[in-house]
Structures are given as structure tokens and as C-alpha cells.
Design an enzyme around this catalytic site. Structure first.
Site, mmCIF file in Angstrom:
data_model
loop_
_atom_site.group_PDB
_atom_site.id
_atom_site.type_symbol
_atom_site.label_atom_id
_atom_site.label_comp_id
_atom_site.label_asym_id
_atom_site.label_seq_id
_atom_site.Cartn_x
_atom_site.Cartn_y
_atom_site.Cartn_z
ATOM 1 N N PHE A 84 0.881 -1.159 0.000
ATOM 2 C CA PHE A 84 0.000 0.000 0.000
ATOM 3 C C PHE A 84 0.925 1.218 0.000
ATOM 4 O O PHE A 84 1.883 1.278 0.767
ATOM 5 C CB PHE A 84 -0.918 -0.014 1.224
ATOM 6 C CG PHE A 84 -1.915 1.109 1.191
ATOM 7 C CD1 PHE A 84 -3.065 1.003 0.415
ATOM 8 C CD2 PHE A 84 -1.698 2.276 1.893
ATOM 9 C CE1 PHE A 84 -3.976 2.055 0.348
ATOM 10 C CE2 PHE A 84 -2.612 3.333 1.829
ATOM 11 C CZ PHE A 84 -3.743 3.214 1.062
ATOM 12 N N TYR B 179 -10.262 0.572 10.888
ATOM 13 C CA TYR B 179 -11.518 0.969 10.236
ATOM 14 C C TYR B 179 -11.960 0.021 9.141
ATOM 15 O O TYR B 179 -12.984 0.254 8.519
ATOM 16 C CB TYR B 179 -11.460 2.409 9.724
ATOM 17 C CG TYR B 179 -10.222 2.801 8.953
ATOM 18 C CD1 TYR B 179 -10.046 2.415 7.635
ATOM 19 C CD2 TYR B 179 -9.253 3.579 9.550
ATOM 20 C CE1 TYR B 179 -8.919 2.791 6.930
ATOM 21 C CE2 TYR B 179 -8.107 3.967 8.848
ATOM 22 C CZ TYR B 179 -7.943 3.563 7.545
ATOM 23 O OH TYR B 179 -6.830 3.938 6.850
ATOM 24 N N LYS B 180 -11.186 -1.017 8.898
ATOM 25 C CA LYS B 180 -11.587 -2.000 7.896
ATOM 26 C C LYS B 180 -12.327 -3.141 8.599
ATOM 27 O O LYS B 180 -13.460 -2.978 9.020
ATOM 28 C CB LYS B 180 -10.355 -2.476 7.132
ATOM 29 C CG LYS B 180 -9.625 -1.345 6.391
ATOM 30 C CD LYS B 180 -8.387 -1.866 5.679
ATOM 31 C CE LYS B 180 -7.540 -0.733 5.112
ATOM 32 N NZ LYS B 180 -8.173 -0.018 4.001
ATOM 33 N N ARG C 42 -12.395 -4.637 -6.477
ATOM 34 C CA ARG C 42 -12.179 -5.326 -5.195
ATOM 35 C C ARG C 42 -13.521 -5.561 -4.510
ATOM 36 O O ARG C 42 -14.354 -4.652 -4.412
ATOM 37 C CB ARG C 42 -11.346 -4.476 -4.235
ATOM 38 C CG ARG C 42 -9.939 -4.233 -4.635
ATOM 39 C CD ARG C 42 -9.097 -3.752 -3.448
ATOM 40 N NE ARG C 42 -9.765 -2.703 -2.666
ATOM 41 C CZ ARG C 42 -9.249 -2.178 -1.552
ATOM 42 N NH1 ARG C 42 -8.089 -2.595 -1.083
ATOM 43 N NH2 ARG C 42 -9.900 -1.221 -0.904
ATOM 44 N N ASP D 278 2.490 -5.089 8.301
ATOM 45 C CA ASP D 278 1.304 -4.242 8.188
ATOM 46 C C ASP D 278 0.089 -5.163 8.086
ATOM 47 O O ASP D 278 -0.030 -5.944 7.138
ATOM 48 C CB ASP D 278 1.427 -3.357 6.938
ATOM 49 C CG ASP D 278 0.222 -2.438 6.753
ATOM 50 O OD1 ASP D 278 -0.898 -2.822 7.185
ATOM 51 O OD2 ASP D 278 0.377 -1.366 6.153
#
Lengths: 404, 404
Positions: free
Chosen positions: B133, B227-228, B376, B202
Site C-alpha cells: 500500500f 476501520y476496515k 475489489r 502491516d
């Protein structure tokens, strides 16, 4: 010094001052109760009434219903710079120079590393206000270590004179958190510039309590928190000011994807955005951020000049009340008497200060204690009444009498 | 490949799978509507029902009434480590090693600088997952620049083999955000250790979607967002894991006052706290932080093993449905088929992907698009039903038919 016969006169003065206060109605924009005299708004501002309804909508509709779409449709993505522009007039900045996010400590780090990177080559030291709020000093030392500089502590009033050909930048508190002393932003900044150094100011204890003139004073970078006189809520995000002319050279030590020129391009190489956005790092904490935005509504129609006038009148009146009511020798004023040197708090040094503050709090007067022997009373002009100042002085007189 | 005659069979299978799902009831802990198939929980998790009532109490009572007292009385001050200990079991960590606060980017910076400071002397490079990312790569470059290291990008699966005597540390994504590929944490970490380097992981796209075994795999440092798959809300604070044995040597590049051994002593010199608290920096954003705490209640009685089993069954079923329903040649699976290499998302490469996702969203199927050509679909096992997976595949088949 103590003169209890003045009590009736003080009561009458408080009533007259409250009746004539042009900011009196602003108190209604906050959730407050009359049981407590809250003089700790310089640590955590009171709750603005707008916050809960706004936050309920953010959670229920923006997060709960729109979900991911809110990053665009509810303006989440641009909130750091939008809210920065709401804060800008409170710190004397034209739009496009303030961005909100991260803690004060993280912003001190960004500002100081960026400052030394913009300083003339060969400069080796960072000056730091010797009485700084501790985290500024810790972070300055960390930034200096990573960039190969040394830190030299200097009393804030002497920073301008101390700057020399080795000085890359200086970090100064606009108002000293302990004493409430207001420092000369314009003069110090000019002296730093004359020495070729950059000026970084910490506005935590001034913004929202008095006019700040970042643009006019030529300040290079500034940081501040929003949970004190800006009433943004516990730990609400801090802000970073980067003077417009310096933005193209602002080289962040924390170049997270939120500061990328094309953040959703997901490119492997970093390309900084233009403008204050360059001070962003990672995804902002939206709930805290939008609570702050709602809290800033209390400033509608309020000028920092009005706030300053009331702040000085309030602290003058509190000084008068304590002088009249406190037993002689019980407390020593630490906050400077001259208006030009006073922030929006009154600090008193007294024996057994920690115990005195516990007793005051138990009796409904909330200030705070700072080691070793300081009582701090913060006066937030938006919601503090003259009657509150008098009541606090009366109870303080009682409590210090009891500790004699 | 497409075989529409299988549609009735798929409907029956979805119903049977949903009826037998041990996590089916967990969906009721979220605020969801049946009009939308929400497959973007890998970007922003859905709203847990507990959040709004808790946040209303935090604002009204803790901030509005108790004000400054809440730092102690409402447990605000210790929330970063308390909530860290709630996340710990979800990432395979014993208590006392996870602290919550700041963004993922800021935590990557802390972790990488601390890692290279703990590496054997003379090491010059940081390895970074080449498909990382983007922000991890930007921050790794920034950390390398400040500490005098170089960054070498290496495909995640080759990081272990690439590590050598010059390697100080490596930063690897546990699950690739774009492809959904799951990387071998244990093997890569062991190879890094064999080379004398530290392993920084990560977890943004794995934590909450599958079991993570930080302690068992010997990971040194890790970061992740909340937050995912942890459903903490927009921009909810990230976390930092520091392996217990390394904590005494964890030397933060951001030593803010919240990580001081005696933060309220206000000492001018920095003295780090013991334990995970050492990873804190400045004042935490309490509203976002306590919303996250409430959101974590959805995990009561849920194991990451159950979540993983459902995640694989859901993504298997979605792959089956798309294979059966999509016109031949319309989309190419990017996410690996082997379970050991699959995260909790399905990524498809297809022509006109950005337009396809806009159309899907308009028809109630919310995934996301990642450049240049990736669709996605994130499958959050806590609230996604097999019927949702089928419906998404049907609408995707329709939409891609339309674009043919």
C-alpha cells in the site's frame, strides 16, 4: 491586602460587568451547569451544544448509511483543509495555510523537521523555549537527533536575541502553559528572521483566547491544539500552519498518502500535493474531526478582539477579587499583570497547591494543578461570567484560609 | 465457463450455507439495510449498533458533565493501552504489547525507525514489499532518509530470501491490498531473523478477517488500521504492536509526553514509560478512540478461526458464482485460489473496471476500484451473507454483460 469589606462592591461589579458583556449570550451555545465554575477550559474546553446532534448524524447517516461513499459525498476527504480554513481567521491566517489532523506532538515534529530542511545550509541548532510544554521539548530533541542538529533551551523572551548564524529554527510557545505569560510573536519572529532562522510557534494556549496574527507577524510554521480554547473535545485533532510562500518547499518528514498529489492514484512514488494539504499524513480520525467542526460554530459572529477584551477584563477582575478576598501572603501571582504579557489564565503559586486544587474541585471550582506549586485558572471568554470569577475567588479564599 | 443453468443450484446453496452459518446472528450487531450488498468492509467497516449510544454517553456525560475529570474517572487516559488489549487477541498477541493511536502511516514511521535503531550495527537497508500500500512505501522512504538507510523494494514473497547482512528491517503487508494475496508471516519472519533483520508487518488487510499470530510467528513490530475489518469507524485510530522482549529497547522517533514515564510530572527531560505505552505520542483523539472501543464489542464470543472459516467459504462461493454466471472472458481472478494464499477479498481484473464499479454501486453492490483495472470485493464474515455474495455475482454478471 485582604479586605473582606469589599465583598458587596465586588458582587455589584460582577453583576454590572455581566450585564454589559457583549459575549454573554455565547454561553448559551455550550452545555453548562451552574453548579460548577469551570476554569479549566485551557485544558479541555466545555461541550458546545452543536456537537452531539452533528456527531449523531455523522455516525447514523454518513457512516451507517452512506458508508464508504461519505469520503466524497459527505466531504470527509477534504475535512482537514476545510476545517483548517475555519480555524485560519482565529489565528490570523488567510485561507489555504492551515490543515487539521494528528496530535500537537506529531505536528511539532512535522514543523520542526520541515523548518530545519528549509533553513540556510550549515545551521546546526534548534532553539527551544526553555519553559516549553514538555512534549515540544521532547519532540524537538527527537527531530534534532534525526536531522543532526542540537537543541539549545533559551527563555522564550530571549529567543530572538539568542538566535545567531548557527540557528536553523526556533520553537516558542505563544503563551506559557504554566505561568500564562504571553510572548512577543512579532518581535521574536522578526529577530529570528534577521538571524536567518525560521520561527515555529506553538499556539496551544493562545488560539481562541486572544488574537493571533500569524500572517501579519511573518510566522513561518505554527501548531496548536483544538481542545482548549477551541472546544473541539477530548484529544480533538491539532493543526499545522505553513506560511503560503514556504509551502512549495515544505518537505514533510511524514509524507503519508493523504498528502500525495494524487492519493487515489496509488503510485509507488511520492509526489507531494500543493498547499496546506502537504501537511497531512494518514487517514484522519473523522469522528473527532467533525466534532471539532461542529464545535467551531460557537465562533459565528464572535471576533477574537471581543474575546481578548473580555479575557483581560475577566482576569483583571479575578485578580482584583483574589487580592481583596484572599488572606495576605497565601498566594503569589505568577501571571504577569501587564496586559501585553498576559494570556487568558491566572496562575497562582501557593503552599499545598495540589491539595488546594482538590478541595476547590470538591467545592465546584475546577481549575488545575501543575507541579510543583501552581494553581491554574483558565478563563474562556466565550462561557465564563464575571460572577463565576468572583465565586471562584471567594471559594479559593475560603480554602486557602482553611489551609493556613 | 459461464453456465446460467446453475443459477437455481446456487440459490439453494446460498440458502443452505446461510442457514448453517454459526456467525449468522452477528450481523444483527451491525446497522445494515438489505437494499445494499456492502462488500467494501475492507475499506470502511459497517457501523456496529453499539457505537452511537456509547458515543452519546461519552459526549454528554463524560465530556459535557465530568469534563476534565474524565481523563481519570472515565478512563480516557488509559484508553490507548486498554483498547490495545482488546485488539491483542485478534492479532495473536498476549496483553501489554498493543497500543492504539495515530494513523497507520504515523505508526509505520514509529515502527520502522525503532526497528532500524534496534538492528545490528552497520546495517544499511530497509526492505519494503514492492507491491505495498503506497503510504507504507512513502513513509519507509522518509524513515530511511532520516536514519541514513536505503529502501529496497522486493516482492513480498521474496523478502525472506532477499534479506542479507545489510538488511536492518523489512516492512511487509500481511495481505496485499490490491490482489488479496496472503503472505507467509511465520516463514518470512523466520528468514528475516536468520539474516539478523527485524520484521515489521502491516496488518491492515488481515486483522479481523483471519487469524494473525504475531507472538507465535515471532514478529518484532506490527501496525494496522481499525476501520476496515475491525469496524472502528472512518479514520479510527491505528495500532502498534511492539514485541514484549523488544519494548525496553523501543526507541521512539516520536517521544511525545503521552509516552513519558511520568507524563504529569511535566519534566523537561524525556524518560520513556515501560511497556506498550512507549508507543504513544500525543493526546489521543478520544471520540474516535472510544467509538472504536464500542465497535469491538461485536467480537464478543467470536473467534478469528470461525471468521476465517466463513471468509474462505464466502470467497469460495463468490468465486463459484462468478465462474458460473459471468460471461466467459469478462474478468480475470487476481486473488489466489489456494486458501493459504488468500485474504478475505476477491479481486478481479476487468476491462472498464472503474465504470463497472460505478454501475455496480448504482445497483446496490458496493465494492471498490483500484487502478488501473482492479475490482475489489471485501468479504467481512461478521455481516456478509452467502446470499449477498450470490446477489453481487448476479449483478456483476449483468453489468459486465452490458459492457461487452
Amino acid at each position: 491586602m485582604s479586605d473582606p469589606t469589599r465583598a458587596p462592591e465586588l458582587t455589584a461589579r460582577a453583576a454590572a460587568l455581566d450585564a454589559a458583556d457583549p459575549l454573554a449570550a455565547v454561553r448559551d451555545r455550550f452545555v453548562l451547569d451552574d453548579a460548577t465554575v469551570y476554569l479549566d477550559g485551557n485544558s479541555l474546553g466545555a461541550l458546545p451544544a452543536e456537537v452531539l446532534p452533528r456527531l449523531a448524524d455523522v455516525v447514523t447517516r454518513e457512516w451507517g448509511e452512506l458508508r464508504i461513499r461519505s469520503w466524497e459525498e459527505s466531504g470527509w476527504w477534504t475535512a482537514p483543509e476545510r476545517i483548517g480554513d475555519r480555524i485560519a481567521p482565529l489565528v490570523g491566517a488567510a485561507p489555504g495555510q492551515v490543515v487539521v489532523g494528528d496530535s500537537t506532538s506529531v505536528n511539532v515534529f512535522k514543523a520542526l523537521v520541515a523548518a530545519v530542511r528549509m533553513a540556510p545550509p550549515g545551521r546546526t541548532e534548534i532553539l527551544v523555549d526553555a519553559a516549553t510544554f514538555p512534549t515540544d521539548g521532547y519532540i524537538a530533541a527527537a527531530a534534532a537527533r534525526l536531522t543532526g542538529h542540537t537543541v539549545r533551551p533559551v527563555p522564550a523572551a530571549e529567543v530572538g536575541a539568542a538566535a545567531g548564524p548557527a540557528t536553523a529554527a526556533a520553537l516558542v510557545n505563544h503563551v506559557d502553559y504554566r505561568t500564562g505569560r504571553l510572548h512577543d510573536m512579532g518581535g521574536t519572529t522578526a529577530a529570528l528572521h534577521a538571524a536567518g532562522a525560521l520561527a515555529v510557534w506553538d499556539l496551544c494556549h493562545s488560539a481562541g483566547a486572544l488574537p493571533v496574527a500569524l500572517d501579519a507577524d511573518g510566522v513561518d510554521l505554527a501548531v496548536g491544539c483544538t481542545y482548549k480554547y477551541l472546544n473541539g473535545g477530548p484529544g480533538s485533532p491539532a493543526y499545522l500552519y505553513v506560511r503560503r510562500e514556504l509551502q512549495p518547499r515544505f518537505d514533510s518528514p511524514l509524507p503519508g498518502w493523504n498528502s500525495h498529489a494524487d492519493p487515489f492514484g496509488m503510485a509507488p512514488g511520492y509526489q507531494p500535493a500543493e498547499g496546506a494539504v502537504r501537511g497531512r499524513v494518514g487517514t484522519p480520525e473523522i469522528l473527532s474531526l467533525l466534532a471539532l467542526e461542529a464545535a467551531l460554530d460557537v465562533w459565528d459572529g464572535v471576533t477574537t478582539e471581543d474575546v481578548r477584551a473580555k479575557s483581560l477584563a475577566l482576569t483583571d477582575f479575578f485578580l482584583d477579587c483574589t487580592a481583596a478576598l484572599l488572606p495576605a501572603g497565601r498566594a503569589e501571582f505568577v501571571t504577569p499583570a501587564p496586559h501585553a504579557e498576559r494570556g487568558s489564565q491566572v496562575s497562582l503559586r501557593c503552599a499545598g497547591a495540589a491539595e488546594v486544587m482538590r478541595e476547590l474541585t470538591a467545592r465546584g471550582v475546577v481549575g488545575d494543578f501543575r507541579p510543583p506549586d501552581i494553581l491554574r485558572f483558565g478563563f474562556t471568554p466565550l462561557y465564563t461570567r464575571y460572577a463565576d470569577a468572583l465565586r471562584a475567588a471567594r471559594i479559593l479564599a475560603d480554602v486557602t484560609e482553611g489551609t493556613a
